[in-house]
Design a protein around this motif. Structure first.
Motif, PDB file in Angstrom:
ATOM      1  N   GLY A 187       0.796  -1.220   0.000  1.00  0.00           N
ATOM      2  CA  GLY A 187       0.000   0.000   0.000  1.00  0.00           C
ATOM      3  C   GLY A 187       0.828   1.269   0.000  1.00  0.00           C
ATOM      4  O   GLY A 187       0.670   2.132  -0.874  1.00  0.00           O
ATOM      5  N   ALA A 188       1.713   1.419   0.981  1.00  0.00           N
ATOM      6  CA  ALA A 188       2.499   2.643   1.110  1.00  0.00           C
ATOM      7  C   ALA A 188       3.423   2.832  -0.083  1.00  0.00           C
ATOM      8  O   ALA A 188       3.576   3.952  -0.593  1.00  0.00           O
ATOM      9  N   VAL A 339       0.076   9.002   1.311  1.00  0.00           N
ATOM     10  CA  VAL A 339      -0.528   8.974   2.640  1.00  0.00           C
ATOM     11  C   VAL A 339      -1.606   7.900   2.730  1.00  0.00           C
ATOM     12  O   VAL A 339      -1.640   7.103   3.677  1.00  0.00           O
ATOM     13  N   VAL A 340      -2.520   7.857   1.754  1.00  0.00           N
ATOM     14  CA  VAL A 340      -3.603   6.873   1.834  1.00  0.00           C
ATOM     15  C   VAL A 340      -3.079   5.456   1.609  1.00  0.00           C
ATOM     16  O   VAL A 340      -3.641   4.496   2.140  1.00  0.00           O
ATOM     17  N   GLY A 341      -1.991   5.319   0.839  1.00  0.00           N
ATOM     18  CA  GLY A 341      -1.383   3.994   0.703  1.00  0.00           C
ATOM     19  C   GLY A 341      -0.883   3.492   2.044  1.00  0.00           C
ATOM     20  O   GLY A 341      -1.101   2.332   2.416  1.00  0.00           O
ATOM     21  N   TRP A 342      -0.240   4.390   2.785  1.00  0.00           N
ATOM     22  CA  TRP A 342       0.248   4.049   4.131  1.00  0.00           C
ATOM     23  C   TRP A 342      -0.926   3.738   5.057  1.00  0.00           C
ATOM     24  O   TRP A 342      -0.897   2.770   5.813  1.00  0.00           O
ATOM     25  N   ALA A 398      -4.746   0.157  -7.404  1.00  0.00           N
ATOM     26  CA  ALA A 398      -3.550  -0.574  -7.830  1.00  0.00           C
ATOM     27  C   ALA A 398      -3.134  -1.606  -6.795  1.00  0.00           C
ATOM     28  O   ALA A 398      -2.633  -2.684  -7.145  1.00  0.00           O
ATOM     29  N   ALA A 399      -3.309  -1.311  -5.504  1.00  0.00           N
ATOM     30  CA  ALA A 399      -2.974  -2.266  -4.453  1.00  0.00           C
ATOM     31  C   ALA A 399      -4.103  -3.268  -4.231  1.00  0.00           C
ATOM     32  O   ALA A 399      -3.852  -4.429  -3.904  1.00  0.00           O
ATOM     33  N   LEU A 400      -5.341  -2.816  -4.399  1.00  0.00           N
ATOM     34  CA  LEU A 400      -6.493  -3.692  -4.172  1.00  0.00           C
ATOM     35  C   LEU A 400      -6.541  -4.830  -5.200  1.00  0.00           C
ATOM     36  O   LEU A 400      -6.946  -5.949  -4.888  1.00  0.00           O
ATOM     37  N   THR A 401      -6.106  -4.558  -6.427  1.00  0.00           N
ATOM     38  CA  THR A 401      -6.168  -5.580  -7.475  1.00  0.00           C
ATOM     39  C   THR A 401      -5.320  -6.808  -7.148  1.00  0.00           C
ATOM     40  O   THR A 401      -5.833  -7.935  -7.169  1.00  0.00           O
ATOM     41  N   PRO A 402      -4.028  -6.687  -6.805  1.00  0.00           N
ATOM     42  CA  PRO A 402      -3.289  -7.896  -6.398  1.00  0.00           C
ATOM     43  C   PRO A 402      -3.750  -8.440  -5.048  1.00  0.00           C
ATOM     44  O   PRO A 402      -3.620  -9.642  -4.793  1.00  0.00           O
ATOM     45  N   ASP A 403      -4.277  -7.582  -4.164  1.00  0.00           N
ATOM     46  CA  ASP A 403      -4.853  -8.087  -2.914  1.00  0.00           C
ATOM     47  C   ASP A 403      -5.986  -9.072  -3.193  1.00  0.00           C
ATOM     48  O   ASP A 403      -6.139 -10.075  -2.501  1.00  0.00           O
TER      49      ASP A 403
END
Length: 483
Positions: A187-188, A339-342, A398-403
């Protein structure tokens, strides 16, 4: 090092023997250590034993900083373009509608290349380095076209199509590179890299507002094109993907033991239950929902980028406020992504995404209010909020897709999700200009705010496939795959 798998009763641990990669050297030519594969209770395979230094010859952190630098370079295409539109119109004899459609076509092809590029990469036809090299050359062509071609159709072909494809190749390669190298805490880092795509444009926003005119536009645009090409080429030289199913050697993929920070991130955002192919991801129903949500949210974001400077001037704010509002939007847009990635690593990806989209919607109504009361400070504040919401959702998707769907097919899966931007680019820029002409700025901003709220409601429906609420669909997908 040996992991003790915690599996369901009656399900024995499944491991493959220690083995070596067919090419047992890293990028520096040193011998690589053996690896083994561990399968969890759901059947997902993890390749463990190799460190990032074994594979790359250096720390994987370089696969964060280099994509970040490349993303800052290409940010000038989208986030600074609005500040250059007036000069381009006078220099080439274009109408305002012409300049808006050039950007809309650029967005269409920048987003549209993500899926085919991902497919080519995962088939082994296009390496990450080759994709970056190709993108760098096409980016240069885009700026040369914008500089020297007066015919609007040729400019659309050069900047919109070729430049858009080039920037899209760089963007997609950089985002997927980070997701592959940091499967346990993405995420971060994804947010940090994605942020460069916004605030990297800040110097060019002020150049276009204060030092860009019909007397020097050739020289300025040509130099920018060379700058983008050189930065991307140098960054690309070190790009390399990890092996399929790779997992950091220091983190137990079954118990998540080894790092307290990683444990928190994985508890809030557990790994995908399996490696979903694009067809399987679509069948779960979650990928189409993500696509619809990004179409709507990106459309609102692109609308703000395209019209904020013009709206500020229309209300009567001076050029400093107009330029500053766009500069504020670009900086907060980029910083907000990091920030929201973190935060999403600690609070969870989905709730963070919903909050971000709601903030984006509220900001559109705030811009209307600031314009009505003629308050420059309020306008800058809501430009701040609009910039935050208008960029922060990108790294979350972008992070949610591999999650949700795993890393092995992330280039194509995220390419499908991100392709929603090619649709939103049309109604955010080109069709947005039609709405402004018919309803005025207040009507257009009100419509944008309503669309954003609807997108937030759709995001509430997202569930990780294979866990609560979506297990039946995943079971059906697995049965079809086995058949």
């Amino acid at each position: 090092m040996r992991f003790i798998p915690r599996l369901k009763p009656g399900i024995p641990p499944k491991e493959t023997p220690m083995t070596a990669d067919p090419v047992a050297t890293n990028s520096t030519g040193a011998e690589r250590r053996p690896y083994r594969e561990v399968t969890d209770a759901r059947g997902r395979v993890y390749r463990i034993g190799e460190t990032d230094r074994d594979i790359l010859g250096h720390s994987r952190n370089l696969m964060v900083y280099l994509p970040w630098v490349a993303m800052m370079a290409i940010s000038v295409f989208e986030y600074a373009y609005g500040s250059a539109e007036d000069t381009l119109s006078h220099a080439h004899g274009w109408t305002q509608s012409n300049t808006f459609w050039i950007l809309s076509i650029w967005v269409f092809f920048q987003a549209g290349i993500a899926f085919p590029a991902g497919w080519l990469r995962e088939k082994g036809i296009l390496t990450a380095r080759r994709a970056m090299y190709t993108g760098a050359a096409m980016c240069l062509v885009g700026f040369l076209a914008l500089s020297h071609l007066h015919n609007v159709w040729l400019a659309i072909l050069g900047f919109g199509v070729i430049g858009g494809l080039g920037a899209g190749l760089v963007y997609a390669t950089c985002i997927n590179m980070v997701g592959k190298w940091f499967p346990e805490r993405r995420g971060a880092r994804t947010g940090f890299v994605n942020g460069g795509f916004a605030y990297g444009s800040l110097p060019f926003i002020f150049i276009f507002n204060y030092a860009f005119d019909t007397a020097n536009y050739h020289r300025v645009l040509d130099l920018i094109g060379v700058y983008v090409m050189v930065v991307v080429l140098v960054s690309a030289f070190f790009f390399k993907d990890p092996p399929k199913n790779w997992w950091p050697a220091e983190i137990d993929p079954l118990t998540h033991a080894g790092d307290s920070r990683t444990g928190t991130a994985l508890a809030k955002n557990p790994p995908a239950v399996k490696q979903f192919t694009p067809k399987e991801a679509i069948r779960t129903g979650m990928l189409p929902l993500m696509w619809i949500s990004i179409v709507m949210t990106a459309g609102v974001s692109i609308f703000g980028i395209s019209f904020q400077v013009d709206f500020a001037k229309d209300v009567g704010f001076g050029p400093l406020v107009a330029a500053s509002s766009m500069g504020v939007m670009a900086v907060i847009n980029g910083v907000g992504r990091g920030v929201v990635g973190w935060l999403s690593d600690r609070l969870g990806r989905k709730p963070t995404l919903v909050c971000v989209i709601v903030v984006l919607g509220l900001a559109q109504f705030g811009v209307i209010w600031a314009g009505d009361v003629k308050s420059e400070w309020l306008f800058l504040f809501f430009a701040f909020l609009s910039g935050f919401g208008g960029g922060a959702f990108y790294p979350l998707f972008a992070a949610l897709t591999p999650d949700y769907f795993g890393e092995n097919y992330n280039a194509t899966n995220y390419g499908l999700v991100y392709s929603g931007k090619l649709v939103s680019g049309l109604f955010g820029g080109g069709l947005g200009s039609m709405v402004v002409g018919a309803w005025g700025y207040n009507g257009a901003y009100a419509l944008a705010g309503g669309i954003s709220m609807l997108a937030a409601a759709i995001a509430l429906l997202l569930r990780q496939p294979g866990r609560a609420g979506t297990g039946a669909k995943v079971g059906a997908v697995q049965a079809q795959t086995a058949a």
